[in-house]
Every structure is written in C-alpha cells, then in structure tokens.
Design a protein around this motif. Sequence first.
Motif, PDB file in Angstrom:
ATOM      1  N   ALA A  13      -8.765   5.689 -25.681  1.00  0.00           N
ATOM      2  CA  ALA A  13      -8.120   6.549 -24.692  1.00  0.00           C
ATOM      3  C   ALA A  13      -7.330   5.684 -23.704  1.00  0.00           C
ATOM      4  O   ALA A  13      -7.749   4.567 -23.384  1.00  0.00           O
ATOM      5  N   PRO A  14      -6.189   6.159 -23.185  1.00  0.00           N
ATOM      6  CA  PRO A  14      -5.579   7.480 -23.425  1.00  0.00           C
ATOM      7  C   PRO A  14      -4.623   7.513 -24.613  1.00  0.00           C
ATOM      8  O   PRO A  14      -4.028   8.546 -24.882  1.00  0.00           O
ATOM      9  N   GLY A  36      -5.434  10.158 -27.505  1.00  0.00           N
ATOM     10  CA  GLY A  36      -5.029  11.526 -27.212  1.00  0.00           C
ATOM     11  C   GLY A  36      -3.526  11.716 -27.270  1.00  0.00           C
ATOM     12  O   GLY A  36      -3.036  12.754 -27.738  1.00  0.00           O
TER      13      GLY A  36
END
Length: 290
Positions: free
Chosen positions: A100-101, A104
Amino acid sequence: MSVASTADKGAPWPLILPAFMLFIAVVLVPLAMTVLLSFHDWGQYKGIEPVFILKNWEEIWSDSYFYEMFARTFRIAALATLLTAVFGAPEAYILNRMRAPWKGFFLLIILGPLLISVVARTLGWALLFGGRNGIVNKALMSMGLIDTPIAFMFTETGVIIALAHVMMPFMVLSVWAALQRVDPQVENAALSLGAGSLTIVRRIVLPQIMPGILSGGIIVFSLAASAFATPSIIGGRRLKVASTLAYDEFLNTLNWPLGAAVAVLLLIAIVLIVVGSNALIERNYSEVFR
C-alpha cells in the motif's frame, strides 16, 4: 423432529423463492422460447410458422459456412484467453507483491476497464488501430519493430487484442485470488535453499496459481466466445463470428428461427467446453494431490 427444527429447515425457501422466480422469468423462460423458436419454419413471404421442423439445424450441420463461423469464434476466444493468461498472470503476481498505497492504485487501474462501457473501450481500440495509419502502427514503425503497417481493423488479430484487453481484469482477479492463499514464506525458504528466481516461479508459484489461471481461462473463454460488441466493431461485417451471425439473422434477414438455432448451438458448445474443461481440470488435480 421438533417444530422448531422443521421451521428452520423451511425458513430459507421464502427468501430463495423471489430470486428463483426472477431467474425462471428472466433466464429459463426466454431460453426455452429461443429453443422452441429454433424448430420453427420461416419464409421470406410467409414469415415465421410455428411448426416443429429440423430444417434450421440441418442447414447449420450441412453448410460449411457455419462451420467456419464457429471455428473462427472458438479460435479467437482461445487465442484471447491465451493472451490474457500470458500477460494477466505476471501482472497479478506483481500486484500481489506490491505494498500500500501502490497496490490499491494499480488494482484500480486494472479494474478501471470494467467501469467503462465495453462499447466505449472497443471504440477506443478502433481509434488506436485506425487503419494503416493508426496510432498503433505509427508507434510500432517509429520503434523500428515493423517496416510496413499491420492491418488490425477487420482482422482476427485486432479482435483478439481488443478482446484480451476487455477480458484482462477477469484473469488478473482470478490469479490474484489464488495468490492470496499462497504463503510468501515458501518462496523465501526456497530462496534461502539456493533456488533461483526462475526455479521458484516454475516449481512453487506456478503450480499454486494454476487453479486461478484455469478458472480465469474458463471465464475469459466463455465471455470471449459469446462477445458481440468487440467483434462487431473491430471485425465489422467482413469478419463474422457466431454472435454477430445470430444478430444478422435476427435483424437483417429476419430469419429468427435460424438465428435462434445459431444462438442455442453457441450456448450448448460453450457449456460443453466449460463443463468438459472443468471436469478435466478437477480430475488432473485430484490425481496430482491424491
């Protein structure tokens, strides 16, 4: 048996019944009507006659034109499935190792095509192909990969590329779901024992994600074989597949019984291929892990 246990067993039916009735009305009834329509007669002047005949099915089995259509349909679907597996499996593996990030963010990029209409995506590919002077050809020629433009529009190559892009998220998600069950420490253990990167991928990663690749392949193949928008836009009227052939019979020649026979045969072929592939996969894996 107590009254409470009897009531518990009958409780799910009032919850299932509305969805089951909707399934019957939306799926089973139209499908049954299509099957019955395929056995009706049709004439240019008399229209559709509700009689039980085998003329439409005999025409399909006796005309090599229909063999060519179905062979092209399944050839394009198989090659599009292979293309999604070749690019989708490594993409899912890289996505799974991200943190992450970034994970995502790139997952959103992968799922992005699903948020856009398939017609809009296919029209985007039509603009990229753009004939012999399209953006794709100009880019390939500027990089020195080709000397002369490649014909993408109205060819199987263009349809396969566009279908692979449209179906790629299904393959990536299937492989990514399989990777969630893989312990990353197994790779680290193999690395500590002296295994190379290629050996780890070939002996550890690939066998564990193969169920995801196979399940994704079944999904992609089914959707690609029954796709309509992409073959009709990229392939045009020069390159027909089973879905566009059924469309033409329904809306151009108005021979609804023949179009229904083509559609039913396509459905039966896809179901048989999917069920057979699934049974073969389960049998092979049961023999391996017996």
